[in-house]
Each structure stands twice: as C-alpha cells, then as structure tokens.
Design a protein around this motif. Structure first.
Motif, PDB file in Angstrom:
ATOM      1  N   MET A  52      47.894  33.895  35.189  1.00  0.00           N
ATOM      2  CA  MET A  52      48.612  34.671  36.174  1.00  0.00           C
ATOM      3  C   MET A  52      48.453  36.162  35.874  1.00  0.00           C
ATOM      4  O   MET A  52      48.278  36.961  36.792  1.00  0.00           O
ATOM      5  CB  MET A  52      50.092  34.282  36.188  1.00  0.00           C
ATOM      6  CG  MET A  52      50.368  32.910  36.770  1.00  0.00           C
ATOM      7  SD  MET A  52      52.059  32.287  36.503  1.00  0.00           S
ATOM      8  CE  MET A  52      53.041  33.508  37.305  1.00  0.00           C
ATOM      9  N   GLU A  53      48.506  36.505  34.594  1.00  0.00           N
ATOM     10  CA  GLU A  53      48.362  37.916  34.220  1.00  0.00           C
ATOM     11  C   GLU A  53      46.976  38.438  34.583  1.00  0.00           C
ATOM     12  O   GLU A  53      46.834  39.569  35.056  1.00  0.00           O
ATOM     13  CB  GLU A  53      48.649  38.101  32.734  1.00  0.00           C
ATOM     14  CG  GLU A  53      50.109  37.913  32.388  1.00  0.00           C
ATOM     15  CD  GLU A  53      50.381  37.951  30.894  1.00  0.00           C
ATOM     16  OE1 GLU A  53      49.424  38.062  30.100  1.00  0.00           O
ATOM     17  OE2 GLU A  53      51.563  37.864  30.525  1.00  0.00           O
ATOM     18  N   GLU A  54      45.946  37.619  34.377  1.00  0.00           N
ATOM     19  CA  GLU A  54      44.581  38.034  34.714  1.00  0.00           C
ATOM     20  C   GLU A  54      44.437  38.246  36.218  1.00  0.00           C
ATOM     21  O   GLU A  54      43.825  39.226  36.661  1.00  0.00           O
ATOM     22  CB  GLU A  54      43.592  36.971  34.229  1.00  0.00           C
ATOM     23  CG  GLU A  54      42.147  37.338  34.441  1.00  0.00           C
ATOM     24  CD  GLU A  54      41.197  36.277  33.897  1.00  0.00           C
ATOM     25  OE1 GLU A  54      40.062  36.224  34.388  1.00  0.00           O
ATOM     26  OE2 GLU A  54      41.587  35.504  33.005  1.00  0.00           O
ATOM     27  N   GLU A  55      44.979  37.361  37.017  1.00  0.00           N
ATOM     28  CA  GLU A  55      44.936  37.492  38.477  1.00  0.00           C
ATOM     29  C   GLU A  55      45.700  38.737  38.920  1.00  0.00           C
ATOM     30  O   GLU A  55      45.215  39.513  39.747  1.00  0.00           O
ATOM     31  CB  GLU A  55      45.520  36.237  39.136  1.00  0.00           C
ATOM     32  CG  GLU A  55      45.696  36.336  40.640  1.00  0.00           C
ATOM     33  CD  GLU A  55      44.404  36.199  41.428  1.00  0.00           C
ATOM     34  OE1 GLU A  55      44.480  36.203  42.670  1.00  0.00           O
ATOM     35  OE2 GLU A  55      43.322  36.100  40.831  1.00  0.00           O
ATOM     36  N   HIS A  56      46.885  38.948  38.371  1.00  0.00           N
ATOM     37  CA  HIS A  56      47.690  40.109  38.743  1.00  0.00           C
ATOM     38  C   HIS A  56      46.969  41.402  38.362  1.00  0.00           C
ATOM     39  O   HIS A  56      46.928  42.360  39.142  1.00  0.00           O
ATOM     40  CB  HIS A  56      49.074  40.031  38.077  1.00  0.00           C
ATOM     41  CG  HIS A  56      49.988  41.119  38.517  1.00  0.00           C
ATOM     42  ND1 HIS A  56      50.317  42.173  37.698  1.00  0.00           N
ATOM     43  CD2 HIS A  56      50.625  41.330  39.693  1.00  0.00           C
ATOM     44  CE1 HIS A  56      51.135  42.982  38.344  1.00  0.00           C
ATOM     45  NE2 HIS A  56      51.336  42.501  39.560  1.00  0.00           N
ATOM     46  N   ARG A  57      46.372  41.424  37.197  1.00  0.00           N
ATOM     47  CA  ARG A  57      45.632  42.599  36.736  1.00  0.00           C
ATOM     48  C   ARG A  57      44.456  42.892  37.688  1.00  0.00           C
ATOM     49  O   ARG A  57      44.209  44.042  38.060  1.00  0.00           O
ATOM     50  CB  ARG A  57      45.132  42.382  35.311  1.00  0.00           C
ATOM     51  CG  ARG A  57      44.471  43.573  34.678  1.00  0.00           C
ATOM     52  CD  ARG A  57      44.137  43.391  33.190  1.00  0.00           C
ATOM     53  NE  ARG A  57      43.763  42.052  32.760  1.00  0.00           N
ATOM     54  CZ  ARG A  57      44.580  41.202  32.126  1.00  0.00           C
ATOM     55  NH1 ARG A  57      45.826  41.543  31.845  1.00  0.00           N
ATOM     56  NH2 ARG A  57      44.148  39.999  31.766  1.00  0.00           N
ATOM     57  N   ALA A  58      43.738  41.852  38.126  1.00  0.00           N
ATOM     58  CA  ALA A  58      42.615  42.027  39.047  1.00  0.00           C
ATOM     59  C   ALA A  58      43.100  42.569  40.391  1.00  0.00           C
ATOM     60  O   ALA A  58      42.454  43.433  40.994  1.00  0.00           O
ATOM     61  CB  ALA A  58      41.865  40.713  39.241  1.00  0.00           C
ATOM     62  N   LEU A  59      44.232  42.082  40.867  1.00  0.00           N
ATOM     63  CA  LEU A  59      44.786  42.573  42.133  1.00  0.00           C
ATOM     64  C   LEU A  59      45.125  44.056  42.040  1.00  0.00           C
ATOM     65  O   LEU A  59      44.865  44.821  42.962  1.00  0.00           O
ATOM     66  CB  LEU A  59      46.023  41.759  42.514  1.00  0.00           C
ATOM     67  CG  LEU A  59      45.769  40.302  42.906  1.00  0.00           C
ATOM     68  CD1 LEU A  59      47.090  39.530  42.978  1.00  0.00           C
ATOM     69  CD2 LEU A  59      45.029  40.217  44.225  1.00  0.00           C
ATOM     70  N   LEU A  60      45.708  44.459  40.919  1.00  0.00           N
ATOM     71  CA  LEU A  60      46.058  45.873  40.732  1.00  0.00           C
ATOM     72  C   LEU A  60      44.806  46.739  40.588  1.00  0.00           C
ATOM     73  O   LEU A  60      44.724  47.825  41.174  1.00  0.00           O
ATOM     74  CB  LEU A  60      46.964  46.037  39.515  1.00  0.00           C
ATOM     75  CG  LEU A  60      48.357  45.412  39.623  1.00  0.00           C
ATOM     76  CD1 LEU A  60      49.120  45.576  38.325  1.00  0.00           C
ATOM     77  CD2 LEU A  60      49.133  46.006  40.786  1.00  0.00           C
TER      78      LEU A  60
END
Length: 119
Positions: free
Chosen positions: A1-9
C-alpha cells in the motif's frame, strides 16, 4: 500500500483541496492481489487504490465517457500467432503502475486513500 501511495504522489495524481459541500466525491477502495511465480510459489503482494466508478453520475462527475486501456485476450492470441511462425522473441512486461498522463477537462473529486489521509 505504501509503494502504491508513494507512486500516486510522485506522479502528481491529485491535488489536495478542501472538501466543497456541493462536490460529488467519488469514493475509492484498496484492491489486494497475490502475485505468483510460474512454479506456483508466492512472489509478492500487490495493492492498488482504485476509484469506485459506479458512484459517478453522468453530467456531474464526468461528461463524456470513461476509458481504461486493457489488452484483450484475442489481441494477445493474435500477437502470439504472428510471433511463433516468425520466431520473434516474446517477453512479458509486468507494469507496477500505469497512469494517464493527460489533463482532464472536468474536475473530479475523490476521497483520499483509506489509511493515508492527510488532515
């Protein structure tokens, strides 16, 4: 989830704005998937933040149509049937993230990802 959120940002997927009382806010949800290797063993876990398109209302959230590019099975079979007799090398590409690099003409309000809300 953190990797996905980081990519979105990192891709500037959204801009955080105060919630307007008249805005139709499209909710989202986390989708979880297990990725397996060819021998059936677990390779990794994937998490994706997706918006719930069914909560969109024509003329309010979007004005024309929505689009999500996907490879259809018939297209994959056609490409394989062309590659085999020509002995073309075949490779698989696993995309971590896919983003529409364009500008929307409409303003779409979405909820922040659950667990990653910025007050």
């Amino acid at each position: 989830m953190e990797e996905e959120h980081r990519a979105l940002l990192q891709n500037s997927t959204w801009g955080l704005v105060p919630r307007s009382p008249r805005a139709n806010v499209v909710s989202g949800k986390w989708i979880f998937k297990h990725k397996f290797q060819a021998d059936g063993s677990l390779e990794n876990y994937k998490a994706r933040w997706v918006l719930r398109g069914f909560s969109q209302r024509p003329g309010v959230v979007y004005f024309d149509e929505t689009f999500s590019p996907v490879a259809k099975p018939a297209t994959v079979r056609t490409m394989l049937s062309l590659a085999l007799p020509r002995q073309w090398p075949i490779r698989q590409l696993d995309m971590k993230n896919a983003f529409l690099h364009g500008t929307l003409s409409e303003t779409v309000y979405s909820a922040q990802p659950f667990g990653f809300e910025d007050p």
